[in-house]
Design a protein around this motif. Structure first.
Motif, PDB file in Angstrom:
ATOM      1  N   ASP A   1       0.820  -1.205   0.000  1.00  0.00           N
ATOM      2  CA  ASP A   1       0.000   0.000   0.000  1.00  0.00           C
ATOM      3  C   ASP A   1       0.860   1.264   0.000  1.00  0.00           C
ATOM      4  O   ASP A   1       0.694   2.153   0.835  1.00  0.00           O
ATOM      5  CB  ASP A   1      -0.943  -0.025   1.204  1.00  0.00           C
ATOM      6  CG  ASP A   1      -2.088   0.971   1.085  1.00  0.00           C
ATOM      7  OD1 ASP A   1      -2.411   1.362  -0.050  1.00  0.00           O
ATOM      8  OD2 ASP A   1      -2.647   1.349   2.131  1.00  0.00           O
ATOM      9  N   ALA A   2       1.812   1.314  -0.956  1.00  0.00           N
ATOM     10  CA  ALA A   2       2.742   2.440  -1.062  1.00  0.00           C
ATOM     11  C   ALA A   2       2.765   2.945  -2.503  1.00  0.00           C
ATOM     12  O   ALA A   2       2.536   2.171  -3.438  1.00  0.00           O
ATOM     13  CB  ALA A   2       4.136   2.006  -0.641  1.00  0.00           C
ATOM     14  N   PRO A   3       3.068   4.216  -2.715  1.00  0.00           N
ATOM     15  CA  PRO A   3       3.186   4.744  -4.077  1.00  0.00           C
ATOM     16  C   PRO A   3       4.317   4.030  -4.840  1.00  0.00           C
ATOM     17  O   PRO A   3       5.374   3.759  -4.275  1.00  0.00           O
ATOM     18  CB  PRO A   3       3.526   6.219  -3.866  1.00  0.00           C
ATOM     19  CG  PRO A   3       3.114   6.522  -2.466  1.00  0.00           C
ATOM     20  CD  PRO A   3       3.246   5.251  -1.700  1.00  0.00           C
ATOM     21  N   GLU A   4       4.061   3.737  -6.099  1.00  0.00           N
ATOM     22  CA  GLU A   4       5.020   2.974  -6.902  1.00  0.00           C
ATOM     23  C   GLU A   4       6.393   3.640  -7.024  1.00  0.00           C
ATOM     24  O   GLU A   4       7.424   2.981  -6.826  1.00  0.00           O
ATOM     25  CB  GLU A   4       4.439   2.747  -8.302  1.00  0.00           C
ATOM     26  CG  GLU A   4       4.567   1.335  -8.766  1.00  0.00           C
ATOM     27  CD  GLU A   4       3.875   1.109 -10.093  1.00  0.00           C
ATOM     28  OE1 GLU A   4       4.583   1.054 -11.116  1.00  0.00           O
ATOM     29  OE2 GLU A   4       2.636   0.963 -10.095  1.00  0.00           O
ATOM     30  N   ALA A   5       6.424   4.929  -7.376  1.00  0.00           N
ATOM     31  CA  ALA A   5       7.700   5.622  -7.562  1.00  0.00           C
ATOM     32  C   ALA A   5       8.481   5.676  -6.248  1.00  0.00           C
ATOM     33  O   ALA A   5       9.703   5.489  -6.229  1.00  0.00           O
ATOM     34  CB  ALA A   5       7.477   7.026  -8.106  1.00  0.00           C
TER      35      ALA A   5
ATOM     36  N   SER B   1      -0.292 -11.787  11.273  1.00  0.00           N
ATOM     37  CA  SER B   1       0.057 -10.379  11.103  1.00  0.00           C
ATOM     38  C   SER B   1      -0.181  -9.970   9.659  1.00  0.00           C
ATOM     39  O   SER B   1      -0.240 -10.815   8.765  1.00  0.00           O
ATOM     40  CB  SER B   1       1.533 -10.144  11.441  1.00  0.00           C
ATOM     41  OG  SER B   1       1.787 -10.406  12.791  1.00  0.00           O
ATOM     42  N   PHE B   2      -0.263  -8.652   9.437  1.00  0.00           N
ATOM     43  CA  PHE B   2      -0.564  -8.127   8.110  1.00  0.00           C
ATOM     44  C   PHE B   2       0.349  -6.953   7.784  1.00  0.00           C
ATOM     45  O   PHE B   2       0.815  -6.267   8.688  1.00  0.00           O
ATOM     46  CB  PHE B   2      -2.030  -7.692   8.039  1.00  0.00           C
ATOM     47  CG  PHE B   2      -2.967  -8.798   8.409  1.00  0.00           C
ATOM     48  CD1 PHE B   2      -3.403  -9.701   7.455  1.00  0.00           C
ATOM     49  CD2 PHE B   2      -3.382  -8.968   9.725  1.00  0.00           C
ATOM     50  CE1 PHE B   2      -4.245 -10.739   7.802  1.00  0.00           C
ATOM     51  CE2 PHE B   2      -4.221 -10.009  10.086  1.00  0.00           C
ATOM     52  CZ  PHE B   2      -4.663 -10.903   9.118  1.00  0.00           C
ATOM     53  N   ILE B   3       0.574  -6.709   6.494  1.00  0.00           N
ATOM     54  CA  ILE B   3       1.443  -5.599   6.083  1.00  0.00           C
ATOM     55  C   ILE B   3       0.739  -4.618   5.151  1.00  0.00           C
ATOM     56  O   ILE B   3       1.359  -3.757   4.569  1.00  0.00           O
ATOM     57  CB  ILE B   3       2.730  -6.109   5.390  1.00  0.00           C
ATOM     58  CG1 ILE B   3       2.407  -7.054   4.238  1.00  0.00           C
ATOM     59  CG2 ILE B   3       3.663  -6.745   6.403  1.00  0.00           C
ATOM     60  CD1 ILE B   3       3.582  -7.443   3.395  1.00  0.00           C
ATOM     61  N   ASN B   4      -0.575  -4.752   5.038  1.00  0.00           N
ATOM     62  CA  ASN B   4      -1.322  -3.792   4.215  1.00  0.00           C
ATOM     63  C   ASN B   4      -2.574  -3.366   4.959  1.00  0.00           C
ATOM     64  O   ASN B   4      -2.882  -3.879   6.029  1.00  0.00           O
ATOM     65  CB  ASN B   4      -1.645  -4.370   2.840  1.00  0.00           C
ATOM     66  CG  ASN B   4      -2.459  -5.644   2.917  1.00  0.00           C
ATOM     67  OD1 ASN B   4      -3.237  -5.843   3.826  1.00  0.00           O
ATOM     68  ND2 ASN B   4      -2.269  -6.506   1.949  1.00  0.00           N
ATOM     69  N   ASN B   5      -3.276  -2.432   4.380  1.00  0.00           N
ATOM     70  CA  ASN B   5      -4.463  -1.887   5.034  1.00  0.00           C
ATOM     71  C   ASN B   5      -5.750  -2.596   4.621  1.00  0.00           C
ATOM     72  O   ASN B   5      -6.829  -2.135   4.962  1.00  0.00           O
ATOM     73  CB  ASN B   5      -4.585  -0.383   4.717  1.00  0.00           C
ATOM     74  CG  ASN B   5      -3.486   0.400   5.404  1.00  0.00           C
ATOM     75  OD1 ASN B   5      -3.162   0.160   6.549  1.00  0.00           O
ATOM     76  ND2 ASN B   5      -2.903   1.353   4.681  1.00  0.00           N
ATOM     77  N   LEU B   6      -5.632  -3.666   3.894  1.00  0.00           N
ATOM     78  CA  LEU B   6      -6.819  -4.394   3.467  1.00  0.00           C
ATOM     79  C   LEU B   6      -7.453  -5.105   4.651  1.00  0.00           C
ATOM     80  O   LEU B   6      -6.770  -5.711   5.473  1.00  0.00           O
ATOM     81  CB  LEU B   6      -6.448  -5.424   2.394  1.00  0.00           C
ATOM     82  CG  LEU B   6      -5.805  -4.872   1.126  1.00  0.00           C
ATOM     83  CD1 LEU B   6      -5.399  -6.011   0.212  1.00  0.00           C
ATOM     84  CD2 LEU B   6      -6.756  -3.936   0.416  1.00  0.00           C
ATOM     85  N   VAL B   7      -8.746  -5.016   4.743  1.00  0.00           N
ATOM     86  CA  VAL B   7      -9.463  -5.683   5.825  1.00  0.00           C
ATOM     87  C   VAL B   7     -10.157  -6.902   5.237  1.00  0.00           C
ATOM     88  O   VAL B   7     -10.904  -6.806   4.264  1.00  0.00           O
ATOM     89  CB  VAL B   7     -10.518  -4.728   6.454  1.00  0.00           C
ATOM     90  CG1 VAL B   7     -11.299  -5.439   7.535  1.00  0.00           C
ATOM     91  CG2 VAL B   7      -9.829  -3.493   7.010  1.00  0.00           C
ATOM     92  N   LEU B   8      -9.887  -8.040   5.827  1.00  0.00           N
ATOM     93  CA  LEU B   8     -10.519  -9.282   5.367  1.00  0.00           C
ATOM     94  C   LEU B   8     -11.894  -9.402   5.995  1.00  0.00           C
ATOM     95  O   LEU B   8     -12.073  -9.185   7.188  1.00  0.00           O
ATOM     96  CB  LEU B   8      -9.653 -10.481   5.752  1.00  0.00           C
ATOM     97  CG  LEU B   8      -8.232 -10.488   5.180  1.00  0.00           C
ATOM     98  CD1 LEU B   8      -7.470 -11.682   5.727  1.00  0.00           C
ATOM     99  CD2 LEU B   8      -8.267 -10.513   3.674  1.00  0.00           C
ATOM    100  N   LYS B   9     -12.881  -9.769   5.187  1.00  0.00           N
ATOM    101  CA  LYS B   9     -14.238  -9.948   5.681  1.00  0.00           C
ATOM    102  C   LYS B   9     -14.470 -11.400   6.002  1.00  0.00           C
ATOM    103  O   LYS B   9     -14.103 -12.286   5.252  1.00  0.00           O
ATOM    104  CB  LYS B   9     -15.248  -9.467   4.633  1.00  0.00           C
ATOM    105  CG  LYS B   9     -15.145  -7.980   4.386  1.00  0.00           C
ATOM    106  CD  LYS B   9     -16.171  -7.527   3.386  1.00  0.00           C
ATOM    107  CE  LYS B   9     -16.022  -6.043   3.138  1.00  0.00           C
ATOM    108  NZ  LYS B   9     -16.939  -5.559   2.153  1.00  0.00           N
ATOM    109  N   ASN B  10     -15.095 -11.646   7.137  1.00  0.00           N
ATOM    110  CA  ASN B  10     -15.389 -13.024   7.550  1.00  0.00           C
ATOM    111  C   ASN B  10     -16.664 -13.512   6.936  1.00  0.00           C
ATOM    112  O   ASN B  10     -17.596 -12.898   6.715  1.00  0.00           O
ATOM    113  CB  ASN B  10     -15.477 -13.117   9.069  1.00  0.00           C
ATOM    114  CG  ASN B  10     -14.128 -12.847   9.698  1.00  0.00           C
ATOM    115  OD1 ASN B  10     -13.111 -12.809   9.027  1.00  0.00           O
ATOM    116  ND2 ASN B  10     -14.128 -12.657  11.004  1.00  0.00           N
TER     117      ASN B  10
END
Length: 148
Positions: free
Chosen positions: A36-40, A139-148
């Motif tokens: 979840d970071a800008p590409e450049a 643990s997670f390294i992005n801001n995506l939230v998993l839905k149950n």
């Protein structure tokens, strides 16, 4: 305390390490999306991590970023040092230039405890350990939230 660039660098190294057993090389677009970071910005950070031998890159049509077995054992503090430098563990919590034990700011004693604890955690934690937590799903390294 640590910069946004350093946060992205740690997340990128963890992601690359989490894919180590897949035997693939990752491109900037994949890494940037996953962390979840800008590409450049990610490209610049990855160049720094490669320069400091925290990760490895290979140019060409079969190139990309990967981490070698020996690199997995590096402590996270190596990433902090490569991107921000070790001065982040000496800075004043209030941003004063002349803060020290002999000339402390009002937060000096409390901030020093937190700063020293963070430095110790970064020194004691390997990239492999963090990647294992991601692979296990604890643990997670992005801001995506998993839905149950």
């Amino acid at each position: 305390m640590i910069s946004k660039a350093c946060q992205y660098g740690i997340r990128a190294a963890i992601y690359i390490a989490s894919r180590h057993n897949d035997g693939i090389k990752l491109n900037i677009k994949q890494i940037a999306c996953e962390v979840d970071a800008p590409e450049a910005f990610t490209a610049k950070i990855l160049q720094v991590l490669n320069k400091y031998h925290i990760i490895t890159s290979l140019k060409g049509p079969y190139g990309g970023f990967f981490i070698e077995e020996f690199q997995l054992e590096q402590p996270v503090i190596n990433i902090v040092n490569a991107i921000d430098g070790m001065s982040v563990f000496k800075e004043c919590g209030l941003g004063l230039k002349q803060c020290s034990a002999s000339h402390p700011c009002p937060m000096h004693d409390q901030y020093k405890i937190a700063r020293d604890a963070l430095q110790n955690a970064f020194q004691q934690t390997s990239i492999r350990h963090l990647a294992m937590q991601v692979n296990e799903g604890s643990s997670f390294i992005n801001n995506l939230v998993l839905k149950n």
